[in-house]
Design an enzyme around this catalytic site. Structure first.
Site, PDB file in Angstrom:
ATOM      1  N   HIS A  53      -0.555 -13.271  -5.049  1.00 10.89           N
ATOM      2  CA  HIS A  53       0.364 -14.410  -5.145  1.00 10.89           C
ATOM      3  C   HIS A  53      -0.184 -15.321  -6.233  1.00 10.89           C
ATOM      4  CE1 HIS A  53       0.590 -13.235  -0.856  1.00 10.89           C
ATOM      5  NE2 HIS A  53       1.849 -13.595  -0.942  1.00 10.89           N
ATOM      6  N   ASP A  56      -3.157 -17.179  -5.096  1.00  9.66           N
ATOM      7  CA  ASP A  56      -4.366 -16.424  -4.742  1.00  9.66           C
ATOM      8  C   ASP A  56      -5.307 -16.437  -5.948  1.00  9.66           C
ATOM      9  OD1 ASP A  56      -3.055 -15.680  -2.404  1.00  9.66           O
ATOM     10  OD2 ASP A  56      -2.537 -13.676  -3.136  1.00  9.66           O
ATOM     11  N   MET A  87       1.735  -5.295  -9.420  1.00  7.29           N
ATOM     12  CA  MET A  87       2.697  -6.154  -8.720  1.00  7.29           C
ATOM     13  C   MET A  87       2.126  -7.569  -8.601  1.00  7.29           C
ATOM     14  SD  MET A  87       3.205  -7.735  -5.511  1.00  7.29           S
ATOM     15  CE  MET A  87       2.920  -6.944  -3.925  1.00  7.29           C
ATOM     16  N   GLU A 180      11.048  -8.242   0.464  1.00  2.54           N
ATOM     17  CA  GLU A 180      10.306  -7.793   1.651  1.00  2.54           C
ATOM     18  C   GLU A 180      10.845  -8.484   2.893  1.00  2.54           C
ATOM     19  OE1 GLU A 180       6.066  -8.109   1.289  1.00  2.54           O
ATOM     20  OE2 GLU A 180       5.726  -7.900   3.446  1.00  2.54           O
ATOM     21  N   LYS A 182      11.038  -9.366   7.044  1.00  6.54           N
ATOM     22  CA  LYS A 182      10.202  -9.556   8.244  1.00  6.54           C
ATOM     23  C   LYS A 182      11.088 -10.250   9.272  1.00  6.54           C
ATOM     24  CE  LYS A 182       5.659 -11.362   9.616  1.00  6.54           C
ATOM     25  NZ  LYS A 182       4.490 -12.192   9.237  1.00  6.54           N
ATOM     26  N   GLU A 216       7.646  -3.206   4.830  1.00  9.83           N
ATOM     27  CA  GLU A 216       6.281  -3.220   5.398  1.00  9.83           C
ATOM     28  C   GLU A 216       6.296  -2.592   6.792  1.00  9.83           C
ATOM     29  OE1 GLU A 216       3.599  -6.649   5.159  1.00  9.83           O
ATOM     30  OE2 GLU A 216       3.133  -6.340   7.282  1.00  9.83           O
ATOM     31  N   HIS A 219       6.119  -5.019   9.767  1.00  8.88           N
ATOM     32  CA  HIS A 219       7.295  -5.868   9.945  1.00  8.88           C
ATOM     33  C   HIS A 219       8.438  -5.116  10.630  1.00  8.88           C
ATOM     34  CE1 HIS A 219       5.865  -8.593   6.400  1.00  8.88           C
ATOM     35  NE2 HIS A 219       4.999  -8.517   7.386  1.00  8.88           N
ATOM     36  N   ASP A 244       4.618  -1.649   1.555  1.00  7.39           N
ATOM     37  CA  ASP A 244       3.447  -2.275   2.177  1.00  7.39           C
ATOM     38  C   ASP A 244       3.037  -1.448   3.386  1.00  7.39           C
ATOM     39  OD1 ASP A 244       3.404  -4.278   0.329  1.00  7.39           O
ATOM     40  OD2 ASP A 244       3.738  -5.926   1.748  1.00  7.39           O
ATOM     41  N   ASP A 254       2.458 -10.448  13.766  1.00 10.86           N
ATOM     42  CA  ASP A 254       2.170  -9.523  12.664  1.00 10.86           C
ATOM     43  C   ASP A 254       0.671  -9.247  12.609  1.00 10.86           C
ATOM     44  OD1 ASP A 254       2.575  -8.041  10.367  1.00 10.86           O
ATOM     45  OD2 ASP A 254       2.545  -9.791   9.044  1.00 10.86           O
ATOM     46  N   ASP A 256      -0.948  -6.572  10.683  1.00  7.15           N
ATOM     47  CA  ASP A 256      -1.467  -6.054   9.397  1.00  7.15           C
ATOM     48  C   ASP A 256      -2.721  -5.201   9.599  1.00  7.15           C
ATOM     49  OD1 ASP A 256       0.582  -7.422   8.043  1.00  7.15           O
ATOM     50  OD2 ASP A 256      -0.642  -9.222   7.800  1.00  7.15           O
ATOM     51  N   ASP A 286      -1.082  -3.594   2.801  1.00  4.87           N
ATOM     52  CA  ASP A 286      -1.040  -5.001   3.194  1.00  4.87           C
ATOM     53  C   ASP A 286      -1.770  -5.139   4.529  1.00  4.87           C
ATOM     54  OD1 ASP A 286      -0.579  -7.635   3.200  1.00  4.87           O
ATOM     55  OD2 ASP A 286       1.602  -7.542   3.273  1.00  4.87           O
TER      56      ASP A 286
HETATM   57  C1  GLT Z   1       2.020 -12.551   3.506  1.00  4.49           C
HETATM   58  C2  GLT Z   1       2.893 -11.603   4.246  1.00  4.49           C
HETATM   59  C3  GLT Z   1       2.924 -10.252   3.614  1.00  4.49           C
HETATM   60  C4  GLT Z   1       3.575 -10.269   2.278  1.00  4.49           C
HETATM   61  C5  GLT Z   1       2.837 -11.074   1.284  1.00  4.49           C
HETATM   62  C6  GLT Z   1       3.636 -11.146   0.018  1.00  4.49           C
HETATM   63  S1  GLT Z   1       2.420 -12.622   1.861  1.00  4.49           S
HETATM   64  O1  GLT Z   1       0.678 -12.168   3.608  1.00  4.49           O
HETATM   65  O2  GLT Z   1       2.442 -11.509   5.594  1.00  4.49           O
HETATM   66  O3  GLT Z   1       3.593  -9.334   4.429  1.00  4.49           O
HETATM   67  O4  GLT Z   1       3.627  -8.965   1.791  1.00  4.49           O
HETATM   68  O5  GLT Z   1       4.219 -12.382  -0.163  1.00  4.49           O
HETATM   69 MN    MN Z   2       2.546  -8.184   7.633  1.00  4.46          MN
HETATM   70 MN    MN Z   3       3.663  -7.423   3.328  1.00  2.00          MN
END
Ligand code: GLT
Ligand code: MN
Ligand code: MN
Length: 383
Positions: A53, A56, A87, A180, A182, A216, A219, A244, A254, A256, A286
């Site tokens: 980002h 970041d 990206m 993306e 979610k 993702e 998500h 992702d 979430d 991850d 991710d």
């Molecule tokens: C954030 C989110 C991720 C996204 C990122 C991209 S930001 O961490 O939870 O799923 O991919 O903006």
């Molecule tokens: Mn996530």
């Molecule tokens: Mn993501």
């Protein structure tokens, strides 16, 4: 065999390997990892690329000369390590000004600021060679439906994405946008909550060819959906611009998690789908290390994501080479010829007049129990 190569196109975000383990109930547990050190780490681990980002890499209040210095140091690290920037994305969720959305804020000034911030992020991305720009609208949504007509939200969202496409065209950037989805978190309900919803929205844009999706794993799992099916629909629509990869324990916050940490069979069929489809894009992880971990655990998480992908890729080859599995599959495809069903007036007339023995056709089982068990045994390493 399980050592990542550049051609595997594995990427990480500065925010993933740099994740410090903060959660809503506790503060950071790991020290800051500078962008330069992060790139060095990813280079050592064998990743192809790094994504980020805007903030970041460049703090939101950096002066132009600070920004230039950061970009010089970062580019030097990229040169040294050979790590690429495929990206870039923009943070439209952390600042208080975005508390009720960025592109979907009631305030036109906030929407304009979100565009300004995104254009600046695109400039940085273009400078570093990024060809994909991800938009994750974490704050685009609501808890209270009295506050906003969701149709207004969608209209403002569309205006902003159209605007950004115009900007990319104006600047002649070789950049495509990937949306993306979610379902929730941080908002109670995020607009366009699934990849399927994103695909519907993209069809309403001014430049639909420039915009695809970045599904993702976690998500879609939060929404209770089959990730592989979501990705398949994106591939079918030629819209899988980015992906992702991570993991998630069902519908909850979430997580991850490390790729393959939980849903190994879904991860297998996802890898199979990507490999069978000849997907050439980035495989972005991710995922971030658990809060229990230190720097060693961060390496284990990132390394584990790539290693599991590569193991599953070998398992896909084994699946295709397994005679018993293939025999069951060819039995399935022998049930009908491969010719598409096409309408003609005469054909429809014939079909309407033909007899069909629905009982005979329904008698035989499909053999899926056996097929699934064989797949499990292959994954469990006993085949
Ligand atoms: C954030 C989110 C991720 C996204 C990122 C991209 S930001 O961490 O939870 O799923 O991919 O903006
Ligand atoms: Mn996530
Ligand atoms: Mn993501």
């Amino acid at each position: 065999m399980y050592t990542p190569q550049a051609s595997d196109h594995f990427t990480f975000g500065l925010w993933t390997t740099g994740n410090r383990g903060r959660d809503p109930f506790g503060s950071e547990v790991r020290p800051v990892l500078s962008p330069v050190d992060n790139v060095e780490l990813l280079g050592e681990l064998g990743a192809y690329g790094v994504n980020f980002h805007d903030n970041d890499l460049i703090p939101i209040d950096a002066t132009p000369s600070q920004q230039a210095q950061i970009l010089r140091d970062f580019s030097a690290a990229l040169q040294r390590t050979g790590v690429k920037v495929p990206m870039v994305t923009v943070n439209l969720f952390s600042e208080p000004v975005f508390r009720d959305g960025a592109f979907t804020s009631h305030s036109k000034a906030v929407r304009a600021y979100a565009l300004q911030k995104t254009m600046a992020a695109m400039d940085v991305g273009a400078q570093l060679g990024a060809e994909i720009f991800v938009l994750w609208g974490g704050r685009e949504g609501a808890e209270v439906d009295a506050g906003k007509d969701p149709r207004d939200g969608l209209r403002w969202y569309r205006e902003c994405v159209n605007y950004l496409c115009e900007y990319v065209r104006d600047r002649h950037y070789a950049m495509r946008l990937a949306l993306e989805a979610k379902p929730n978190e941080p908002r109670g309900d995020i607009f366009l909550p699934t990849t399927g919803a994103m695909l519907g929205f993209i069809a309403t844009l001014q430049y639909p060819d420039m915009v695809g999706v970045n599904p993702e794993f976690a998500h879609e799992a939060m929404a209770g959906l089959n990730f592989t099916h979501q990705v398949a629909q994106a591939l079918d629509a030629n819209k899988l611009f980015h992906i992702d990869l991570n993991d998630q324990k069902g519908p909850r916050f979430d997580q991850d998690l490390r790729f393959g940490a939980e849903n190994i069979k879904t991860a297998f069929f996802l890898v199979k789908l990507l490999e069978d489809a000849g997907y050439t894009g980035m495989r972005h992880f991710d995922a971030h290390a658990l809060r229990t971990e230190d720097a060693v655990g961060v390496r284990a998480c990132a390394g584990g994501c790539m290693r599991t992908y590569l193991i599953l890729r070998e398992k896909v080859k084994a699946f295709h080479a397994d005679q018993e599995i293939q025999a069951l599959l060819s039995d399935l495809s022998a049930r009908g010829d491969k010719e598409p069903i096409v309408y003609t007036e005469a054909g429809a007339k014939r079909l309407r007049e033909s007899a069909f023995d629905r009982h005979a056709e329904a008698e035989r089982g499909l053999g899926y129990e056996r097929l699934d068990q064989l797949t499990m045994e292959l994954l469990l390493g006993v085949r």
